[in-house]
Motif scaffolding. Structure first.
Motif, PDB file in Angstrom:
ATOM      1  N   ARG A 143      -4.680  -0.651   0.519  1.00  0.00           N
ATOM      2  CA  ARG A 143      -4.771  -2.568   1.719  1.00  0.00           C
ATOM      3  C   ARG A 143      -6.881  -3.467   1.372  1.00  0.00           C
ATOM      4  NH1 ARG A 143      -2.068  -0.302   5.260  1.00  0.00           N
ATOM      5  NH2 ARG A 143       0.651  -0.569   4.968  1.00  0.00           N
ATOM      6  N   GLN A 144      -7.559  -1.747   1.511  1.00  0.00           N
ATOM      7  CA  GLN A 144      -8.712  -3.020   1.806  1.00  0.00           C
ATOM      8  C   GLN A 144      -9.446  -3.221   0.042  1.00  0.00           C
ATOM      9  OE1 GLN A 144     -10.690  -3.601   4.572  1.00  0.00           O
ATOM     10  NE2 GLN A 144      -8.848  -3.456   5.950  1.00  0.00           N
ATOM     11  N   LEU A 145      -9.136  -1.692  -0.043  1.00  0.00           N
ATOM     12  CA  LEU A 145      -9.389  -2.404  -2.193  1.00  0.00           C
ATOM     13  C   LEU A 145      -8.905  -3.234  -2.913  1.00  0.00           C
ATOM     14  CD1 LEU A 145      -9.103   1.118  -3.285  1.00  0.00           C
ATOM     15  CD2 LEU A 145     -11.687  -0.625  -3.241  1.00  0.00           C
ATOM     16  N   MET A 146      -7.525  -4.358  -2.328  1.00  0.00           N
ATOM     17  CA  MET A 146      -7.095  -5.008  -3.013  1.00  0.00           C
ATOM     18  C   MET A 146      -7.340  -6.648  -2.026  1.00  0.00           C
ATOM     19  SD  MET A 146      -3.296  -4.040  -3.762  1.00  0.00           S
ATOM     20  CE  MET A 146      -2.219  -3.420  -1.674  1.00  0.00           C
ATOM     21  N   ALA A 147      -7.548  -6.779  -1.534  1.00  0.00           N
ATOM     22  CA  ALA A 147      -8.379  -7.390  -0.383  1.00  0.00           C
ATOM     23  C   ALA A 147      -9.902  -7.531  -0.445  1.00  0.00           C
ATOM     24  CB  ALA A 147      -8.544  -6.769   1.213  1.00  0.00           C
ATOM     25  N   ARG A 148     -10.381  -7.072  -1.074  1.00  0.00           N
ATOM     26  CA  ARG A 148     -11.888  -7.077  -1.028  1.00  0.00           C
ATOM     27  C   ARG A 148     -12.539  -6.687  -2.472  1.00  0.00           C
ATOM     28  NH1 ARG A 148     -14.525  -1.911   2.389  1.00  0.00           N
ATOM     29  NH2 ARG A 148     -14.112  -2.344   4.307  1.00  0.00           N
ATOM     30  N   SER A 149     -11.575  -6.899  -3.806  1.00  0.00           N
ATOM     31  CA  SER A 149     -11.440  -6.890  -5.015  1.00  0.00           C
ATOM     32  C   SER A 149     -11.289  -8.457  -5.603  1.00  0.00           C
ATOM     33  CB  SER A 149     -10.433  -6.097  -5.506  1.00  0.00           C
ATOM     34  OG  SER A 149      -9.217  -6.577  -5.660  1.00  0.00           O
TER      35      SER A 149
END
Length: 341
Positions: A143-149
């Motif tokens: 979830r964090q990867l998707m949000a930060r990308s």
């Protein structure tokens, strides 16, 4: 020549060198660790990923490319490719995106959130123009990867009204409730639920079946049959044999997937058990061949190609920074009644 820290301040992008300094390792170790190279010790991989997550680092091998250049590929993460269910969906996605100049790069998660996380890390190395992911069963890191990308993302097969989430799918629970009501309306009372794979969407269907059975005072824990093995016709035949040995007798079986139900119908013919006179059988997803079974299978038709087309169209708008009228598209479903009930 400007330093990496100066470049970070100018662009706002955290660099690989920044992660290396934070993790107290070399840049090449960071690169290898984030690629999943086996040569890197596990403790170093953990240290590098912790530093990358803390800094919000997203790998970008095209960081020195001209600002006007953009990726032309879309990452698609699906649970299985051996399952016919996802083949038609992928074909619709690929066809829709290819017409607009985008290529798809698929990754298979095998229903494993941890594997999905690793695949996402690998896909983000290539800076995709967009992401298509299946469902919402993600690790917190994913979830964090998707949000930060900052990469536009659309979720497939399920729907969500949450702010900032884009999704195309239908209610698995509602479809299961309607199919269970159909069996009850046909006079069935001891209705078993047979599940395999036990992925989130299967469990949602089970929850829909259970809700209706409980509301009618028909639910018993012994009516639930679950096998974590991958769904298949062979497993469906085996589960049918097991369920038919239960006492008191079962008079209907709700299989979570059509391939299980197809295998059950073959087993019923082999065992000379009349369907639906002795036991009714239903499936889910209306896979190819279900209408050709003996008897033809009652099931839920799910518009998979439309899910693929609608999700691709939504993602195209997001990638082009165009307005999206509906963040959540419910494509619905149809209970297809045939001779197995």
């Amino acid at each position: 020549m400007p330093s990496s820290s100066n470049r970070q301040r100018a662009t706002g992008r955290v660099t690989l060198a920044d992660v290396a300094r934070a993790a107290d390792v070399s840049p090449i170790t960071v690169s290898r660790a984030l690629r999943g190279a086996r040569a890197v010790a596990p403790e170093l991989v953990e240290r590098v990923r912790a530093a990358a997550d803390k800094l919000g680092y997203v790998p970008d091998p095209a960081a020195r490319a001209l600002a006007s250049q953009r990726s032309t590929h879309v990452a698609v993460l699906i649970p299985m490719l051996t399952n016919e269910l996802f083949v038609g969906l992928i074909e619709a996605v690929q066809s829709s995106l290819r017409r607009e100049g985008f290529q798809t790069l698929s990754g298979v998660t095998h229903y494993d959130p941890g594997e999905e996380e690793q695949l996402l890390r690998e896909q983000l190395l290539h800076r995709p123009a967009g992401l298509l992911v299946t469902g919402f069963d993600h690790t917190e890191a994913t979830r964090q990867l998707m949000a930060r990308s900052g990469v536009p993302c659309v979720h497939l097969m399920e729907t969500s009204a949450d702010e900032g989430i884009y999704s195309v799918g239908f209610s698995q629970q509602a479809a299961a409730r309607d199919l269970t009501r159909h069996l009850i309306e046909r006079g069935h009372r001891r209705i078993a639920f047979a599940a395999a794979q036990l992925d989130p969407r299967t469990l949602q269907r089970q929850a829909g079946w259970r809700a209706v059975m409980q509301s009618q005072g028909l639910f018993e824990p012994t009516l639930q049959w679950a096998n974590p093995a991958p769904s298949s016709m062979a497993l469906g035949g085996l589960m049918f044999e097991q369920i038919m040995g239960q006492t008191p007798p079962i008079d209907a079986i709700f299989f979570c997937n059509d391939d299980l139900a197809q295998g059950a119908l073959l087993a019923a013919n082999r065992m000379r058990i009349a369907v639906p006179q002795r036991v009714a059988v239903v499936g889910f997803n209306d896979l190819r061949g279900s209408d050709l079974m003996l008897p033809p299978l009652t099931t839920v038709h799910t518009p998979l190609r439309r899910i693929g087309e609608e999700s691709a169209a939504m993602l195209l708008k997001l990638m082009r920074q165009e307005a999206v009228a509906e963040r959540c598209i419910d494509v619905g479903y149809t209970v297809v009644v045939r001779e197995s009930t």
